[in-house]
Design a protein around this motif. Structure first.
Motif, mmCIF file in Angstrom:
data_model
loop_
_atom_site.group_PDB
_atom_site.id
_atom_site.type_symbol
_atom_site.label_atom_id
_atom_site.label_comp_id
_atom_site.label_asym_id
_atom_site.label_seq_id
_atom_site.Cartn_x
_atom_site.Cartn_y
_atom_site.Cartn_z
ATOM 1 N N THR A 75 47.781 -23.739 15.598
ATOM 2 C CA THR A 75 48.199 -22.691 16.518
ATOM 3 C C THR A 75 47.655 -22.964 17.918
ATOM 4 O O THR A 75 46.474 -23.276 18.080
ATOM 5 C CB THR A 75 47.689 -21.317 16.038
ATOM 6 O OG1 THR A 75 48.140 -21.109 14.702
ATOM 7 C CG2 THR A 75 48.210 -20.201 16.921
ATOM 8 N N ALA A 76 48.521 -22.844 18.906
ATOM 9 C CA ALA A 76 48.116 -23.020 20.302
ATOM 10 C C ALA A 76 47.808 -21.657 20.915
ATOM 11 O O ALA A 76 48.507 -20.677 20.660
ATOM 12 C CB ALA A 76 49.225 -23.703 21.093
ATOM 13 N N VAL B 277 44.601 -22.216 30.546
ATOM 14 C CA VAL B 277 44.320 -23.487 29.891
ATOM 15 C C VAL B 277 44.691 -23.355 28.419
ATOM 16 O O VAL B 277 44.406 -22.345 27.795
ATOM 17 C CB VAL B 277 42.839 -23.893 30.061
ATOM 18 C CG1 VAL B 277 42.552 -24.296 31.490
ATOM 19 C CG2 VAL B 277 41.898 -22.783 29.642
ATOM 20 N N PRO B 278 45.355 -24.374 27.864
ATOM 21 C CA PRO B 278 45.727 -24.305 26.447
ATOM 22 C C PRO B 278 44.634 -24.909 25.568
ATOM 23 O O PRO B 278 43.942 -25.842 25.968
ATOM 24 C CB PRO B 278 46.987 -25.166 26.392
ATOM 25 C CG PRO B 278 46.758 -26.194 27.458
ATOM 26 C CD PRO B 278 45.986 -25.499 28.540
ATOM 27 N N TYR B 279 44.474 -24.366 24.379
ATOM 28 C CA TYR B 279 43.611 -24.984 23.377
ATOM 29 C C TYR B 279 44.206 -24.679 22.007
ATOM 30 O O TYR B 279 45.037 -23.781 21.853
ATOM 31 C CB TYR B 279 42.157 -24.519 23.495
ATOM 32 C CG TYR B 279 41.914 -23.071 23.142
ATOM 33 C CD1 TYR B 279 41.448 -22.706 21.883
ATOM 34 C CD2 TYR B 279 42.140 -22.068 24.065
ATOM 35 C CE1 TYR B 279 41.227 -21.379 21.558
ATOM 36 C CE2 TYR B 279 41.910 -20.737 23.752
ATOM 37 C CZ TYR B 279 41.458 -20.410 22.498
ATOM 38 O OH TYR B 279 41.237 -19.101 22.174
#
Length: 162
Positions: free
Chosen positions: A12-13, A5-7
């Motif tokens: 910055t990712a 999962v991306p956050y």
């Protein structure tokens, strides 16, 4: 082959794999009061995963037997030509089942603002009114609110299974 999962933190990712055995990052309901709490459980979107790889020999199935016994068979299928072994296909199937586990528990809490809270953190909840004591949940969504009349900041968190 995992449920990443991306956050974002600033510009910055980051990518995180939400694993079940993660330790809790913060506790709500003891020193940090829960203002509003709603908790539930729903049918998981998938309880059987079929994964097909680059040829007919790369095929696997994974099941959540407890959920199948409750609601019947809910099939999810993935056809991924980059999977070149049964072991990789099996890992993908387990990731699908894990993602469904996270979505199976639902809830929402409202607390006073916690500026350090991040998406996908695991939190521990104690809410005597709901009969919860030391249960883990994962933060799946956050909304920050400012209530001008009260001069108060609150944080609403959407929750899933840890």
């Amino acid at each position: 082959m995992i449920h990443d999962v991306p956050y974002f933190r600033g510009a910055t990712a980051y990518i995180k794999n939400p694993l079940a055995p993660e330790s809790s990052d913060y506790t709500y309901g003891t020193d940090h009061a829960i203002l509003v709490g709603r908790y539930g459980q729903q049918i998981k979107p998938v309880n059987r995963a079929q994964v097909i790889g680059d040829d007919a020999a790369v095929f696997t199935e994974d099941w959540d037997w407890d959920e199948i016994a409750l609601v019947g068979d809910l099939l999810g299928q993935v056809d991924d030509t980059y999977l070149d072994s049964v072991a990789k296909a099996h890992r993908q199937g387990l990731a699908i089942i894990r993602h469904a586990d996270i979505e199976g528990l639902t809830g929402e809490i409202v607390v006073m603002l916690n500026a350090g809270q991040e998406l996908y953190d695991v939190v521990t909840l104690t809410d005597a009114g709901a009969g919860l004591s030391g249960v883990k949940r994962r933060v799946m969504g956050m909304t920050h609110h400012y209530h001008a009349a009260k001069g108060q900041y609150t944080l609403t968190m959407r929750l899933g299974d840890a």
